[in-house]
Design a protein around this motif. Structure first.
Motif, mmCIF file in Angstrom:
data_model
loop_
_atom_site.group_PDB
_atom_site.id
_atom_site.type_symbol
_atom_site.label_atom_id
_atom_site.label_comp_id
_atom_site.label_asym_id
_atom_site.label_seq_id
_atom_site.Cartn_x
_atom_site.Cartn_y
_atom_site.Cartn_z
ATOM 1 N N ARG A 135 11.074 5.761 0.532
ATOM 2 C CA ARG A 135 11.250 7.184 0.180
ATOM 3 C C ARG A 135 10.018 7.993 0.611
ATOM 4 N NH1 ARG A 135 11.733 7.040 -5.599
ATOM 5 N NH2 ARG A 135 10.500 8.861 -6.159
ATOM 6 N N ILE A 136 8.843 7.449 0.354
ATOM 7 C CA ILE A 136 7.606 8.150 0.726
ATOM 8 C C ILE A 136 7.538 8.341 2.242
ATOM 9 C CG2 ILE A 136 5.084 7.908 0.870
ATOM 10 C CD1 ILE A 136 5.172 6.538 -1.864
ATOM 11 N N ARG A 137 7.844 7.284 2.995
ATOM 12 C CA ARG A 137 7.741 7.361 4.455
ATOM 13 C C ARG A 137 8.820 8.296 5.029
ATOM 14 N NH1 ARG A 137 5.999 1.011 5.297
ATOM 15 N NH2 ARG A 137 3.729 1.422 5.400
ATOM 16 N N ALA A 138 9.955 8.382 4.317
ATOM 17 C CA ALA A 138 11.017 9.290 4.791
ATOM 18 C C ALA A 138 10.626 10.736 4.513
ATOM 19 C CB ALA A 138 12.331 8.942 4.078
ATOM 20 N N LYS A 139 10.056 10.977 3.337
ATOM 21 C CA LYS A 139 9.720 12.365 2.955
ATOM 22 C C LYS A 139 8.426 12.850 3.613
ATOM 23 C CE LYS A 139 11.862 12.676 -1.669
ATOM 24 N NZ LYS A 139 12.532 14.001 -1.569
ATOM 25 N N ILE A 140 7.494 11.943 3.885
ATOM 26 C CA ILE A 140 6.181 12.356 4.420
ATOM 27 C C ILE A 140 5.889 11.593 5.722
ATOM 28 C CG2 ILE A 140 3.744 12.712 3.830
ATOM 29 C CD1 ILE A 140 4.504 12.180 0.889
ATOM 30 N N PRO A 141 6.458 12.033 6.836
ATOM 31 C CA PRO A 141 6.234 11.333 8.113
ATOM 32 C C PRO A 141 4.740 11.237 8.430
ATOM 33 C CG PRO A 141 7.923 13.055 8.330
ATOM 34 C CD PRO A 141 7.286 13.230 6.964
ATOM 35 N N GLY A 142 4.325 10.042 8.904
ATOM 36 C CA GLY A 142 2.921 9.856 9.290
ATOM 37 C C GLY A 142 2.005 9.563 8.116
ATOM 38 N N VAL A 143 2.594 9.408 6.920
ATOM 39 C CA VAL A 143 1.759 9.161 5.737
ATOM 40 C C VAL A 143 1.026 7.823 5.872
ATOM 41 C CG1 VAL A 143 3.563 7.959 4.424
ATOM 42 C CG2 VAL A 143 1.741 9.159 3.192
ATOM 43 N N ALA A 144 -0.234 7.796 5.430
ATOM 44 C CA ALA A 144 -1.006 6.542 5.424
ATOM 45 C C ALA A 144 -0.971 5.976 4.011
ATOM 46 C CB ALA A 144 -2.449 6.826 5.835
ATOM 47 N N LEU A 145 -0.684 4.670 3.899
ATOM 48 C CA LEU A 145 -0.578 4.039 2.574
ATOM 49 C C LEU A 145 -1.657 2.978 2.395
ATOM 50 C CD1 LEU A 145 3.303 3.577 2.178
ATOM 51 C CD2 LEU A 145 1.845 5.418 1.292
ATOM 52 N N ARG A 146 -2.345 3.078 1.259
ATOM 53 C CA ARG A 146 -3.307 2.048 0.862
ATOM 54 C C ARG A 146 -2.745 1.364 -0.370
ATOM 55 N NH1 ARG A 146 -8.120 -0.225 -0.433
ATOM 56 N NH2 ARG A 146 -9.100 0.249 1.571
ATOM 57 N N THR A 147 -2.943 0.058 -0.472
ATOM 58 C CA THR A 147 -2.547 -0.626 -1.700
ATOM 59 C C THR A 147 -3.561 -1.695 -2.085
ATOM 60 O OG1 THR A 147 -0.694 -1.532 -2.955
ATOM 61 C CG2 THR A 147 -1.130 -2.547 -0.808
ATOM 62 N N SER A 148 -3.422 -2.175 -3.342
ATOM 63 C CA SER A 148 -4.240 -3.299 -3.806
ATOM 64 C C SER A 148 -3.302 -4.371 -4.336
ATOM 65 C CB SER A 148 -5.152 -2.870 -4.957
ATOM 66 O OG SER A 148 -5.816 -1.683 -4.632
ATOM 67 N N ILE A 149 -3.704 -5.619 -4.140
ATOM 68 C CA ILE A 149 -2.876 -6.754 -4.565
ATOM 69 C C ILE A 149 -3.754 -7.767 -5.282
ATOM 70 C CG2 ILE A 149 -1.746 -8.813 -3.592
ATOM 71 C CD1 ILE A 149 -0.293 -6.946 -1.657
ATOM 72 N N ILE A 150 -3.218 -8.354 -6.341
ATOM 73 C CA ILE A 150 -3.917 -9.436 -7.048
ATOM 74 C C ILE A 150 -3.221 -10.749 -6.698
ATOM 75 C CG2 ILE A 150 -4.448 -10.424 -9.314
ATOM 76 C CD1 ILE A 150 -4.526 -7.571 -10.438
ATOM 77 N N VAL A 151 -3.980 -11.720 -6.181
ATOM 78 C CA VAL A 151 -3.400 -13.047 -5.948
ATOM 79 C C VAL A 151 -3.954 -14.023 -6.969
ATOM 80 C CG1 VAL A 151 -2.915 -12.903 -3.463
ATOM 81 C CG2 VAL A 151 -5.222 -13.479 -4.236
ATOM 82 N N GLY A 152 -3.172 -15.113 -7.205
ATOM 83 C CA GLY A 152 -3.632 -16.134 -8.139
ATOM 84 C C GLY A 152 -3.345 -15.808 -9.596
ATOM 85 N N PHE A 153 -2.422 -14.843 -9.835
ATOM 86 C CA PHE A 153 -2.066 -14.499 -11.216
ATOM 87 C C PHE A 153 -1.316 -15.681 -11.823
ATOM 88 C CE2 PHE A 153 -1.799 -11.383 -14.461
ATOM 89 C CZ PHE A 153 -0.629 -11.629 -15.167
ATOM 90 N N PRO A 154 -1.519 -15.969 -13.131
ATOM 91 C CA PRO A 154 -0.820 -17.116 -13.725
ATOM 92 C C PRO A 154 0.680 -17.103 -13.402
ATOM 93 C CG PRO A 154 -2.364 -16.180 -15.299
ATOM 94 C CD PRO A 154 -2.370 -15.281 -14.092
ATOM 95 N N GLY A 155 1.189 -18.249 -12.954
ATOM 96 C CA GLY A 155 2.623 -18.340 -12.636
ATOM 97 C C GLY A 155 2.919 -18.108 -11.163
ATOM 98 N N GLU A 156 1.875 -17.801 -10.362
ATOM 99 C CA GLU A 156 2.114 -17.541 -8.924
ATOM 100 C C GLU A 156 2.269 -18.860 -8.168
ATOM 101 O OE1 GLU A 156 0.052 -14.416 -6.061
ATOM 102 O OE2 GLU A 156 -0.990 -16.337 -6.041
ATOM 103 N N THR A 157 3.518 -19.250 -7.992
ATOM 104 C CA THR A 157 3.794 -20.499 -7.252
ATOM 105 C C THR A 157 3.633 -20.251 -5.763
ATOM 106 O OG1 THR A 157 6.079 -19.793 -7.059
ATOM 107 C CG2 THR A 157 5.523 -21.168 -8.988
ATOM 108 N N ARG A 158 3.715 -21.328 -4.991
ATOM 109 C CA ARG A 158 3.601 -21.200 -3.528
ATOM 110 C C ARG A 158 4.735 -20.294 -3.010
ATOM 111 N NH1 ARG A 158 2.329 -22.294 1.202
ATOM 112 N NH2 ARG A 158 3.855 -22.987 2.749
ATOM 113 N N GLU A 159 5.934 -20.458 -3.551
ATOM 114 C CA GLU A 159 7.096 -19.669 -3.099
ATOM 115 C C GLU A 159 6.823 -18.184 -3.374
ATOM 116 O OE1 GLU A 159 7.554 -23.475 -3.259
ATOM 117 O OE2 GLU A 159 7.314 -22.316 -5.136
ATOM 118 N N LYS A 160 6.315 -17.898 -4.576
ATOM 119 C CA LYS A 160 6.062 -16.487 -4.925
ATOM 120 C C LYS A 160 4.985 -15.901 -4.008
ATOM 121 C CE LYS A 160 7.277 -17.079 -9.836
ATOM 122 N NZ LYS A 160 8.589 -16.403 -9.740
#
Ligand code: SF4
Length: 443
Positions: free
Chosen positions: A290-315
């Motif tokens: 939705r963001i990319r459709a409404k705001i062409p050329g928008v730059a997105l930054r994100t943060s991710i946490i890895v190793g959270f309890p329950g994070e299996t190899r598949e996840k």
């Protein structure tokens, strides 16, 4: 007295330090950048995760050393570590003369006056639950360059993510009335600020604790009319709190840059649910679309946490596939840090630090390819660039940023041709692409 300020942690904590420096100067003290000259040092600590707490303790111990071998008379500790661990620190760190919590940094000059009179400020008070929000008429000395600055619109957080200590060290969400934020932004524009970075724990929750007329879109509408302000950048949004009204406003705005910082933290539904993120993988994917459709050329930054309890190899593999397909412009990956007192600290399915680190590196390797590919597409393009000045890498290199680059966290554009000064906004043609940075010439 000669006062030194050591501020650690995030930009929100930095703004508190900027206010403390304003208050200390107002009280007639001289601010010095030289720790050896200082008679008083304030260490504004961070305690978000273990590593940050250790860094804060290190800074306190090194500073305390100046008491024995230097001119230092008083050591004051403020910030999140003071709020979170005051009781323990009283015993462990006898070198510290006073502690101030995150809700009382406005008392720094008063406490210093007490210390100068010989008062015992250590035990004097219990760190209260934070209720403080500074306002436009609170003295503040910005640490950022003249042409950009942080605009802190609220403090505290009501989201209660299961791994996060912030609600317990920063308190409930408390937004500043928009009139106060706008007045401060006007003052900053008069001082030569071209770019303001809107910050809080979750800026998309802005105003939800105030009367119904207050909202982030409402605030941005008021900022739109401020003369001299060129860029308004949105940092620390929450994927669960986006509205079409906000996205439509950003799409049509002449000031709000087409850049959004949206920490998603993970993409697996079970993990998102046990993190307490109030959003599902389907909603995250739909939001990005939705963001990319409404705001062409928008730059997105994100943060991710890895190793959270329950994070299996598949996840984790699902997360890796998501990062490869979502193609964020900027990505920060953190390994999960088990924090005492948070619900997640008791969760089963712990992941070893080594494995978490391996997963972080795998994600960053994938992101490096994406970042380079996106930068290559920018070669030959011309962008409006805010000149920051000599780069951190080398005084010889002048750096600036385009709309898709936030200060201090993203890559920069090295300007190799053209006469420029810090604070200038110039058109730059990109001539070279690197993994995180670009090179260009003024046109
Ligand atoms: S949104 Fe979640 S992670 Fe962010 S400050 Fe609030 S509780 Fe912490």
């Amino acid at each position: 007295m000669k006062v030194g300020m050591i501020s650690l942690g995030c930009p929100k904590n930095q703004v508190d330090a900027e206010v403390m420096v304003g208050l200390l100067m107002d009280a007639g003290h001289e601010i010095t950048a030289s720790e050896t000259d200082a008679e008083v040092i304030v260490v504004n600590t961070c305690a978000f995760i273990k590593d940050a707490t250790e860094e804060s303790i290190q800074a306190i111990l090194e500073t305390a050393d100046l008491k024995e071998h230097g001119h230092l008379k008083h050591l004051i500790v403020t910030g999140c570590m003071s709020q979170r661990y005051k009781a323990g620190m009283l015993k462990e760190l006898p070198e510290v003369d006073a502690y101030l919590g995150t809700g009382e940094f406005d008392r720094v000059a008063e406490v210093l006056a007490g210390l100068a009179r010989g008062a015992d400020e250590r035990k004097a008070h219990r760190v209260p639950v934070p209720k403080l929000v500074y306002s436009h008429d609170t003295p503040r000395v910005r640490f950022t360059p003249k042409h950009w600055g942080y605009l802190k619109v609220s403090d505290g957080c009501d989201n209660r993510c299961s791994y996060c200590v912030i609600p317990s060290v920063r308190g409930r969400l408390r937004s500043r009335p928009s009139a106060s934020v706008v007045t401060e932004a006007r003052t900053m524009a008069r001082q030569g600020v071209k770019e303001v970075c809107i910050i809080a724990q979750d800026i998309t929750a802005y105003g939800t604790d105030l009367k119904a007329t207050e909202s982030l879109t409402g605030l941005l509408t008021q900022l739109e009319g401020i003369k001299g302000l060129e860029w308004v950048r949105l940092l620390y949004t929450h994927p669960a709190h986006y509205t079409d009204e906000l996205l439509d406003f950003i799409a049509g705005s002449g000031k709000v840059v087409k850049y959004l910082d949206i920490p998603v933290q993970h993409i697996d539904d079970e993990i998102l649910s046990s993190m307490g993120r109030k959003v599902t993988s389907k909603q995250i994917r739909a939001l990005i679309k939705r963001i990319r459709a409404k705001i062409p050329g928008v730059a997105l930054r994100t943060s991710i946490i890895v190793g959270f309890p329950g994070e299996t190899r598949e996840k984790f593999m699902a997360l890796l596939r998501f990062v490869k397909s979502a193609e964020f412009d900027h990505l920060g990956v953190f390994t999960y840090s088990e924090e005492e007192g948070t619900p997640a600290a008791g969760f089963a399915g712990k992941v070893s630090e080594e494995l978490a680190a391996e997963r972080r590196d795998q994600l960053m390797k994938a992101q490096a390819k994406i970042s380079l590919a996106k930068n290559k597409v920018r070669v030959g393009q011309v962008y409006k660039v805010l000149v920051d000045g000599p780069s951190k890498e080398s005084e010889m290199l002048i750096a600036g940023r385009a709309y898709f680059q936030a200060p201090d966290i993203d890559g920069v554009i090295y300007i190799t041709e053209g006469k420029v000064k810090p604070g200038m906004m110039v058109d730059v043609e990109i001539t070279e692409a690197h993994t995180y940075d670009l090179v260009g010439v003024v046109v």
